[in-house]
Design an enzyme around this catalytic site. Structure first.
Site, mmCIF file in Angstrom:
data_model
loop_
_atom_site.group_PDB
_atom_site.id
_atom_site.type_symbol
_atom_site.label_atom_id
_atom_site.label_comp_id
_atom_site.label_asym_id
_atom_site.label_seq_id
_atom_site.Cartn_x
_atom_site.Cartn_y
_atom_site.Cartn_z
ATOM 1 N N GLN A 20 5.385 3.331 3.302
ATOM 2 C CA GLN A 20 6.557 3.812 4.033
ATOM 3 C C GLN A 20 7.640 2.746 3.995
ATOM 4 O O GLN A 20 7.778 1.940 4.908
ATOM 5 C CB GLN A 20 6.150 4.129 5.473
ATOM 6 C CG GLN A 20 7.238 4.730 6.299
ATOM 7 C CD GLN A 20 7.578 6.140 5.893
ATOM 8 O OE1 GLN A 20 6.737 6.999 5.858
ATOM 9 N NE2 GLN A 20 8.838 6.375 5.587
ATOM 10 N N PHE A 21 8.413 2.751 2.925
ATOM 11 C CA PHE A 21 9.481 1.785 2.682
ATOM 12 C C PHE A 21 10.492 1.742 3.825
ATOM 13 O O PHE A 21 11.070 0.693 4.118
ATOM 14 C CB PHE A 21 10.172 2.152 1.359
ATOM 15 C CG PHE A 21 11.418 1.384 1.068
ATOM 16 C CD1 PHE A 21 11.359 0.078 0.624
ATOM 17 C CD2 PHE A 21 12.667 1.976 1.221
ATOM 18 C CE1 PHE A 21 12.506 -0.639 0.344
ATOM 19 C CE2 PHE A 21 13.823 1.265 0.949
ATOM 20 C CZ PHE A 21 13.745 -0.047 0.503
ATOM 21 N N THR A 22 10.682 2.859 4.512
ATOM 22 C CA THR A 22 11.735 2.926 5.525
ATOM 23 C C THR A 22 11.342 2.348 6.883
ATOM 24 O O THR A 22 12.206 2.129 7.723
ATOM 25 C CB THR A 22 12.200 4.387 5.731
ATOM 26 O OG1 THR A 22 11.089 5.165 6.174
ATOM 27 C CG2 THR A 22 12.759 4.965 4.437
#
Length: 158
Positions: free
Chosen positions: A80-82
């Site tokens: 989950q890059f965000t």
């Protein structure tokens, strides 16, 4: 490192319409890797995750009585890059705190390996892919684990 943990009845992740990971009772972990994270951060999160009492007692008398270890729960890990994004200024998220993709992928894979080495069934998404995550949240029960918080002394107020 940030892990958004959701207690689930079931969860699955699809890439291009195909299921690449699927679990039953356990937890869905959305994992965000921040700049400066190390293998030490993995151990802090993994240790807390598998021992955290987030499942009810067998008789249902206590909501938070048993851990993933106790219930032999399954784990779905999705990158989950965000998660490390800053929303402080402006209207567009800043991803300055997110680790560069090569290093983030390395730590993501080590995180999954560390859970498997503890004997858990672990499924995962595809790092960097456009994914659809289906979560049947149980409760709902959701927690956020941050390795930087776990590093602080227990009596710390900051």
């Amino acid at each position: 490192m940030i892990a958004l943990i959701q207690r689930v009845i079931s969860s699955k992740v699809e890439v291009d319409g195909k299921t690449v990971g699927e679990i039953g009772k356990g937890v869905n972990v959305l994992l965000g890797v921040e700049k400066g994270d190390t293998e030490g951060d993995i151990e802090l999160i993994v240790d807390k995750l598998v021992k955290l009492r987030m499942f009810p007692s067998e008789d249902g008398s206590k909501e938070f009585d048993r851990s993933l270890e106790d219930v032999n729960g399954e784990i779905l890990v999705v990158s989950q890059f965000t998660l490390p994004a800053s929303l402080r200024k402006g209207r567009r998220p800043s991803f300055d705190r997110s680790e560069r993709p090569e290093r983030a992928k390395e730590l993501y894979e080590k995180f999954i390996k560390a859970l498997r080495e503890r004997g858990f069934k672990v499924e995962s998404g595809v790092f960097g892919a456009d994914m659809r995550v289906y979560i049947v949240n149980d409760g709902p029960v959701t927690f956020i684990l941050r390795s930087e918080e776990l590093k602080k002394p227990r009596n710390s107020k900051g």
